[in-house]
Design an enzyme around this catalytic site. Structure first.
Site, mmCIF file in Angstrom:
data_model
loop_
_atom_site.group_PDB
_atom_site.id
_atom_site.type_symbol
_atom_site.label_atom_id
_atom_site.label_comp_id
_atom_site.label_asym_id
_atom_site.label_seq_id
_atom_site.Cartn_x
_atom_site.Cartn_y
_atom_site.Cartn_z
ATOM 1 N N PRO A 193 13.347 13.632 1.620
ATOM 2 C CA PRO A 193 12.699 13.608 2.554
ATOM 3 C C PRO A 193 13.343 13.153 3.869
ATOM 4 O O PRO A 193 14.431 12.537 3.815
ATOM 5 C CB PRO A 193 11.675 12.379 2.068
ATOM 6 C CG PRO A 193 11.907 12.234 0.547
ATOM 7 C CD PRO A 193 13.230 12.781 0.330
ATOM 8 N N THR A 196 16.215 9.596 4.639
ATOM 9 C CA THR A 196 17.010 9.088 3.408
ATOM 10 C C THR A 196 18.424 9.048 3.579
ATOM 11 O O THR A 196 18.924 8.299 2.626
ATOM 12 C CB THR A 196 16.454 9.791 2.107
ATOM 13 O OG1 THR A 196 16.739 11.387 2.433
ATOM 14 C CG2 THR A 196 14.948 9.882 1.841
ATOM 15 N N LYS A 198 20.666 11.468 4.574
ATOM 16 C CA LYS A 198 21.368 12.769 4.319
ATOM 17 C C LYS A 198 22.467 13.058 5.389
ATOM 18 O O LYS A 198 23.778 13.349 5.013
ATOM 19 C CB LYS A 198 20.634 14.115 4.265
ATOM 20 C CG LYS A 198 19.455 13.846 3.189
ATOM 21 C CD LYS A 198 18.537 15.209 3.184
ATOM 22 C CE LYS A 198 17.746 15.592 4.500
ATOM 23 N NZ LYS A 198 16.861 14.465 4.771
ATOM 24 N N HIS A 415 -16.061 -6.213 5.343
ATOM 25 C CA HIS A 415 -15.387 -4.913 4.741
ATOM 26 C C HIS A 415 -14.140 -5.329 4.341
ATOM 27 O O HIS A 415 -13.823 -4.666 3.108
ATOM 28 C CB HIS A 415 -15.156 -3.849 5.964
ATOM 29 C CG HIS A 415 -14.709 -2.538 5.647
ATOM 30 N ND1 HIS A 415 -15.631 -1.542 5.326
ATOM 31 C CD2 HIS A 415 -13.454 -1.905 5.333
ATOM 32 C CE1 HIS A 415 -14.688 -0.358 4.943
ATOM 33 N NE2 HIS A 415 -13.308 -0.657 4.971
ATOM 34 N N GLU A 416 -13.367 -5.962 4.988
ATOM 35 C CA GLU A 416 -11.718 -6.223 4.294
ATOM 36 C C GLU A 416 -12.009 -7.273 3.149
ATOM 37 O O GLU A 416 -11.121 -7.287 2.331
ATOM 38 C CB GLU A 416 -11.044 -6.913 5.635
ATOM 39 C CG GLU A 416 -10.843 -5.967 6.747
ATOM 40 C CD GLU A 416 -10.119 -4.448 6.138
ATOM 41 O OE1 GLU A 416 -9.353 -4.590 5.246
ATOM 42 O OE2 GLU A 416 -10.497 -3.636 6.763
ATOM 43 N N HIS A 419 -12.374 -5.267 0.220
ATOM 44 C CA HIS A 419 -11.317 -4.890 -0.517
ATOM 45 C C HIS A 419 -10.439 -6.074 -1.167
ATOM 46 O O HIS A 419 -10.174 -5.887 -2.348
ATOM 47 C CB HIS A 419 -10.534 -4.316 0.840
ATOM 48 C CG HIS A 419 -10.793 -3.017 1.210
ATOM 49 N ND1 HIS A 419 -11.101 -1.628 0.605
ATOM 50 C CD2 HIS A 419 -11.078 -2.578 2.728
ATOM 51 C CE1 HIS A 419 -11.612 -0.908 1.457
ATOM 52 N NE2 HIS A 419 -11.742 -1.279 2.643
ATOM 53 N N ASP A 491 -10.896 4.972 3.882
ATOM 54 C CA ASP A 491 -11.059 4.714 2.625
ATOM 55 C C ASP A 491 -11.602 5.882 1.728
ATOM 56 O O ASP A 491 -11.204 6.132 0.528
ATOM 57 C CB ASP A 491 -11.984 3.498 2.245
ATOM 58 C CG ASP A 491 -11.490 2.367 3.184
ATOM 59 O OD1 ASP A 491 -10.209 2.191 3.191
ATOM 60 O OD2 ASP A 491 -12.101 1.325 3.577
#
Length: 604
Positions: A193, A196, A198, A415-416, A419, A491
């Site tokens: 990816p 990373t 390279k 809402h939070e 969660h 969500d």
């Protein structure tokens, strides 16, 4: 060389203008209104002394009358009329006979001049392709002296470094490896990816071996003119052989090494395929004594041509994935050496809280933390700076100037809290880290979880709990406000994606059983360019029903859990409305409160 091409264009423009000018001049002369008359009429005018001038050319008689009107006629014996014309005192001009029509040359010569100038220009351009700057490669040659990256500057990818140590030793002492008849790999493909490491790893190879390092991008080979890319490939390898032993590094090789005939039509594809063919030939053309190693990097190995990946070209393919928690810790320690860090910074905790971060992401995290600390006038980077920088990278900059009314803040807080409540109570869920209702980016609030370790395999229970946590915000809105908001859009999208993978890829559906309905491989970028349906419409309908059933069951489970601990939800939302951000320790205090464990209703 650039001035040379400008000069060629100027020459072509001058030739064209000259040709057009000559054509226009001759056209003016040719467009005189000669009136064709019969021979009888001409003789009558001559007898009446009405002819002023005559031009004799073969059988053609042209001239003007006494009124200066041009005329033309034909006579098989025009020359025999000279005595008669002389007697009438007509000015006679005789021109050589020509079987070709002079008007043809008056028209053709300018065209031939223009065509000849164009051909001259094109031939000069073709002759100069090999010596032009377009045909020459554009590698960046790192010198043997100066600051170099080494393996000590690379952390978190120890397995990849071990595979490349042999290449370094070969470049330092090639005879040690070839004395028994062995052959060192010609090409090494670094795939992984973005971010990373390279490119950094390729530079470290050159730094450790202390050899010239040619760095070029795959897109530098492809130009507008056909054949230029192939010339650049040959020129690059010619330079490399002169500087052997050395390393050629081609970054983003997928831009030139894509599967032949895979996409595109016309000249663009032909140019890319010619460049790829030249690259394949040059890799095969390495002589046994050439100590030139080709290193390439890509994040799309799935689109590369098979001929490029066969043994004898890219013999080794090194996969570099995002580091695990220990690798992230080593990367953080590496980048923190040049940064003044406070004593309260725990790099182990930072490494745990950044799953999926690449080396480039972690370097950016350290840099953003240092900038934030300097902006606040601090003498060292502390944990708060690191957390704020991480939130900025993951969610965006805090929108402090955004005006939110009380009702929206209340919806966001509940809402939070929904969660966070499920993340705290459900088993096998990642531990809760932080809850905030401070708007960042497009999110009005965020609930963060911190995994204890990197996960490489997920259980069905973990995934269903993950979907349940995602549905907790919508469930809290339904229980408290008896209506929904648009805050659950992301969500719902994530929950549906997890459910779809569970059913289609991981065989976790009850009705469909242990079968895979996924197809195509998008490489490290998860781009599926060849996805096709391998099942019937009836199976597709069953998949949709299975996904819907899984998500709705998780949603009902979330509603059930929150409704039984509604006091916990109200207290979390109340604290969020006051403090805007709370951490895991504050959540634990609320959870352990005896009063909140009773099933009593909270006054809204």
């Amino acid at each position: 060389m650039k001035g040379k091409y400008i000069r060629n264009y100027i020459i072509l423009m001058v030739v064209t203008v000259m040709g057009v000018a000559i054509y226009n001049i001759w056209s003016i002369e040719e467009n005189q209104p000669y009136h064709e008359v019969s021979l009888t009429a001409f003789l009558d005018h001559l007898e009446n002394n009405e002819i002023k001038t005559v031009v004799l050319q073969g059988d053609t008689i042209t001239g003007t009358d006494t009124l200066d009107q041009p005329f033309t006629t034909f006579s098989p014996a025009a020359a025999s009329m000279i005595p008669q014309l002389y007697a009438k005192k007509v000015m006679v001009t005789v021109k050589p006979d020509s079987h070709a029509d002079p008007r043809f040359w008056q028209t053709a010569f300018p065209m031939l001049l223009i065509f000849g100038g164009w051909m001259f220009f094109m031939m000069r351009q073709q002759r100069s392709v090999k010596s032009s700057p377009f045909a020459k490669s554009k590698p960046i040659l790192s010198s043997r002296t100066g600051q170099k990256e080494t393996f000590a500057d690379v952390a978190g990818i120890e397995e990849a470094k071990e595979e490349l140590v042999e290449i370094v030793q070969f470049l330092k002492n090639p005879g040690e490896y070839t004395r028994l008849g062995g052959r060192i790999p010609k090409g090494i493909l670094l795939q992984g990816p973005p971010g990373t490491g390279k490119t950094l790893l390729a530079k470290a190879i050159a730094g450790e071996a202390n050899v010239p390092f040619f760095n070029i991008s795959g897109s530098d080979f492809v130009e507008m003119f056909v054949g230029v890319g192939a010339s650049r490939v040959r020129d690059l390898f010619r330079q490399a052989k002169k500087n052997a032993p050395c390393i050629i590094f081609i970054d983003e090789i997928d831009s030139v090494g894509r599967h032949r005939g895979s996409s595109g039509t016309g000249g663009g594809r032909d140019e890319r395929e010619q460049t790829l063919n030249a690259l394949l030939v040059e890799m095969d053309g390495f002589e046994s004594g050439d100590t030139v190693v080709l290193v390439a990097a890509t994040n799309r190995p799935d689109v590369l041509d098979p001929a490029l990946l066969r043994p004898g070209r890219f013999d080794r393919q090194v996969t570099i994935l995002p580091p695990d928690v220990k690798g992230r810790q080593r990367i953080l320690e590496l980048y923190c050496k040049d940064v003044i860090m406070a004593a309260n910074v725990d790099l182990v905790q930072i490494a745990r809280s950044t799953p999926g971060f690449t080396g480039a992401d972690l370097a950016n995290l350290i840099n953003e933390s240092a900038l934030l600390a300097a902006r606040h006038g601090k003498d060292a980077v502390d944990l708060d700076d690191m957390e704020e920088a991480k939130d900025k990278i993951l969610m965006g900059t805090a929108r402090k100037g955004l005006v939110i009314n009380a009702e929206e803040r209340r919806f966001t807080a509940y809402h939070e809290a929904g969660h966070a409540m499920l993340a705290r109570l459900l088993p096998e869920a990642d531990p809760l880290h932080k809850i905030t209702i401070v708007p960042r980016g497009r999110a009005m609030g965020v609930t963060q979880q911190m995994p204890l370790d990197d996960r490489h395999a997920y259980t069905m229970r973990y995934l269903t709990n993950r979907i349940t946590i995602l549905m907790g915000g919508r469930a809290a809105e339904e229980l408290v406000f008896k209506q929904y908001t648009t805050g659950a859009a992301n969500d719902l999208q994530n929950a549906t994606q997890i459910a779809a993978k569970m059913i289609c890829e991981w065989g976790m559906g009850d009705a469909l059983g242990p079968l895979s309905y996924a197809s195509g491989d998008g490489g490290f970028l998860n781009v599926d360019g060849s996805a096709r349906q391998h099942y019937s419409e009836q199976t597709s309908s069953e998949i949709d029903q299975e996904i819907k059933l899984l998500v709705t069951d998780c949603y009902k489970y979330a509603v059930n859990i929150i409704s039984k601990r509604i006091n916990f939800l109200h207290k979390l939302a109340e604290v969020l409305l006051i403090n805007e951000t709370i951490d895991a320790e504050e959540v634990e205090i609320i959870v352990n409160c005896p009063l909140l464990n009773e099933e009593t209703q909270w006054e809204l």
